[in-house]
Design a protein around this motif. Structure first.
Motif, short mmCIF file in Angstrom:
data_model
loop_
_atom_site.label_atom_id
_atom_site.label_comp_id
_atom_site.label_asym_id
_atom_site.label_seq_id
_atom_site.Cartn_x
_atom_site.Cartn_y
_atom_site.Cartn_z
N TRP A 124 0.82 -1.21 0.00
CA TRP A 124 0.00 0.00 0.00
C TRP A 124 0.85 1.26 0.00
O TRP A 124 0.51 2.26 -0.65
CB TRP A 124 -0.95 0.01 1.20
CG TRP A 124 -0.25 0.13 2.54
CD1 TRP A 124 0.19 -0.87 3.34
CD2 TRP A 124 0.10 1.36 3.19
NE1 TRP A 124 0.79 -0.37 4.47
CE2 TRP A 124 0.75 1.01 4.42
CE3 TRP A 124 -0.07 2.71 2.88
CZ2 TRP A 124 1.23 1.96 5.30
CZ3 TRP A 124 0.41 3.65 3.77
CH2 TRP A 124 1.04 3.29 4.96
N ARG A 125 2.02 1.20 0.71
CA ARG A 125 2.92 2.36 0.74
C ARG A 125 3.57 2.57 -0.62
O ARG A 125 3.71 3.71 -1.10
CB ARG A 125 3.96 2.14 1.82
CG ARG A 125 4.98 3.27 1.92
CD ARG A 125 4.34 4.58 2.34
NE ARG A 125 5.30 5.66 2.41
CZ ARG A 125 6.09 5.88 3.45
NH1 ARG A 125 6.01 5.09 4.54
NH2 ARG A 125 6.93 6.89 3.45
N ALA B 255 2.34 1.68 -3.54
CA ALA B 255 1.31 2.18 -4.44
C ALA B 255 1.02 3.65 -4.20
O ALA B 255 0.84 4.44 -5.14
CB ALA B 255 0.03 1.35 -4.29
N LEU B 256 1.01 4.05 -2.92
CA LEU B 256 0.79 5.46 -2.59
C LEU B 256 1.92 6.33 -3.10
O LEU B 256 1.69 7.43 -3.64
CB LEU B 256 0.63 5.61 -1.08
CG LEU B 256 0.41 7.04 -0.56
CD1 LEU B 256 -0.88 7.61 -1.13
CD2 LEU B 256 0.37 7.05 0.97
N ASP B 257 3.17 5.87 -2.96
CA ASP B 257 4.31 6.64 -3.44
C ASP B 257 4.26 6.82 -4.96
O ASP B 257 4.56 7.90 -5.48
CB ASP B 257 5.62 5.96 -3.04
CG ASP B 257 5.86 6.03 -1.54
OD1 ASP B 257 5.19 6.85 -0.88
OD2 ASP B 257 6.70 5.26 -1.03
N ARG B 258 3.87 5.76 -5.67
CA ARG B 258 3.76 5.87 -7.12
C ARG B 258 2.67 6.86 -7.51
O ARG B 258 2.84 7.64 -8.46
CB ARG B 258 3.48 4.50 -7.74
CG ARG B 258 4.66 3.53 -7.71
CD ARG B 258 4.41 2.34 -8.62
NE ARG B 258 3.26 1.57 -8.18
CZ ARG B 258 3.31 0.54 -7.34
NH1 ARG B 258 4.49 0.17 -6.84
NH2 ARG B 258 2.23 -0.13 -7.01
N ARG B 259 1.56 6.85 -6.79
CA ARG B 259 0.47 7.76 -7.09
C ARG B 259 0.89 9.21 -6.83
O ARG B 259 0.59 10.11 -7.63
CB ARG B 259 -0.75 7.41 -6.24
CG ARG B 259 -1.93 8.37 -6.39
CD ARG B 259 -2.42 8.46 -7.81
NE ARG B 259 -2.90 7.16 -8.27
CZ ARG B 259 -3.38 6.96 -9.51
NH1 ARG B 259 -3.39 7.96 -10.38
NH2 ARG B 259 -3.80 5.76 -9.86
N VAL B 260 1.58 9.46 -5.72
CA VAL B 260 2.04 10.81 -5.40
C VAL B 260 3.04 11.30 -6.45
O VAL B 260 2.97 12.45 -6.91
CB VAL B 260 2.65 10.84 -3.99
CG1 VAL B 260 3.33 12.18 -3.74
CG2 VAL B 260 1.58 10.59 -2.94
N THR B 261 3.97 10.42 -6.84
CA THR B 261 4.96 10.80 -7.85
C THR B 261 4.29 11.13 -9.17
O THR B 261 4.64 12.12 -9.84
CB THR B 261 5.97 9.67 -8.05
OG1 THR B 261 6.61 9.37 -6.79
CG2 THR B 261 7.03 10.06 -9.06
N LYS B 262 3.31 10.33 -9.56
CA LYS B 262 2.60 10.58 -10.82
C LYS B 262 1.83 11.89 -10.76
O LYS B 262 1.75 12.63 -11.75
CB LYS B 262 1.67 9.41 -11.12
CG LYS B 262 0.96 9.51 -12.46
CD LYS B 262 0.10 8.29 -12.72
CE LYS B 262 -0.60 8.38 -14.07
NZ LYS B 262 -1.45 7.18 -14.33
N THR B 263 1.24 12.19 -9.62
CA THR B 263 0.48 13.43 -9.48
C THR B 263 1.38 14.64 -9.53
O THR B 263 1.07 15.65 -10.17
CB THR B 263 -0.31 13.42 -8.15
OG1 THR B 263 -1.16 12.27 -8.11
CG2 THR B 263 -1.15 14.69 -8.02
N LYS C 225 4.25 14.93 -11.04
CA LYS C 225 4.82 15.13 -12.37
C LYS C 225 3.94 16.01 -13.23
O LYS C 225 4.42 16.70 -14.14
CB LYS C 225 5.05 13.78 -13.05
CG LYS C 225 6.26 13.03 -12.56
CD LYS C 225 6.47 11.74 -13.35
CE LYS C 225 7.74 11.03 -12.89
NZ LYS C 225 7.97 9.77 -13.66
#
Length: 216
Positions: free
Chosen positions: A82-83, A85-93, A95
């Motif tokens: 879950w962490r 996945a959250l990091d990937r989502r934050v990074t994508k946002t 960018k």
């Protein structure tokens, strides 16, 4: 109003103006860093000084290419799914809010610039050795620096113009020529610095107006 009250008011105003001016400067620098003004101005300056073909060779040179590389951060800690996945989502946002510009150095000293340009002028070693005379330098520039037919302001003509500034009786013409190229770059970067200051002053004025309105 007595003197102590006047002094208290003056100190309060000075302190408030100092805090607001510091905040405005920090916000303006944040805008400059987010928009990568220094990176863009450096790339634009290099493009103006060099021809497109030479510009591509410049940015891929062995002395310049490492400036683009960032050391990856290797972590030995295993994150929960879950962490991660959250990091990937934050990074994508994040960018989506970043300016679309390739990573580039924000600063390049004149010595490195001159070394790369002179290396390109000798075919990156194809000449065999650094030319020792003005005649050899002229031959190398005319041989290895691209020249557009009919062009009168291309890189070859610029380097030959700088070469003509080297005194014929110079004991080390290569060092003098390198200094001339470095000075040419410094003059161009001085104009770029002026453009950066103008942009920064404009945003300082805008931020200052917003702060003045926001803090009444």
């Amino acid at each position: 109003m007595n003197l102590p009250t006047i002094i208290d008011v003056a100190i309060g105003l000075v302190l408030m103006f100092f805090i607001l001016s510091t905040l405005g400067s920090v916000l303006a620098e944040f805008v400059a860093a987010h928009q990568k003004w220094r990176h863009k101005l450096l790339r634009e300056t290099i493009t103006r000084l060099l021809e497109p073909e030479s510009t591509r060779q410049f940015w891929t040179h062995a002395l310049i290419l490492p400036l683009f590389i960032r050391s990856p951060q290797i972590s030995t800690v295993t994150k929960p799914k879950w962490r991660a996945a959250l990091d990937r989502r934050v990074t994508k946002t994040l960018k989506a809010f970043q300016p679309r510009i390739a990573d580039a150095p924000a600063y390049l000293d004149s010595t490195r610039f001159a070394s790369v340009v002179l290396d390109l002028a000798t075919g990156q070693g194809a000449f065999g050795r650094v030319p020792a005379t003005l005649t050899a330098w002229e031959y190398s520039i005319r041989t290895y620096v691209p020249c557009k037919p009919g062009a009168n302001n291309d890189l070859q003509d610029r380097l030959l113009a700088l070469l003509r500034q080297v005194p014929p009786d110079a004991t080390d013409c290569s060092a003098v020529f390198k200094s001339a190229v470095a000075k040419w770059y410094d003059e161009a970067m001085a104009r770029a610095s002026g453009e950066y200051r103008r942009r920064l002053q404009k945003w300082l004025f805008i931020i200052g107006c917003l702060l003045a309105v926001g803090f009444n």
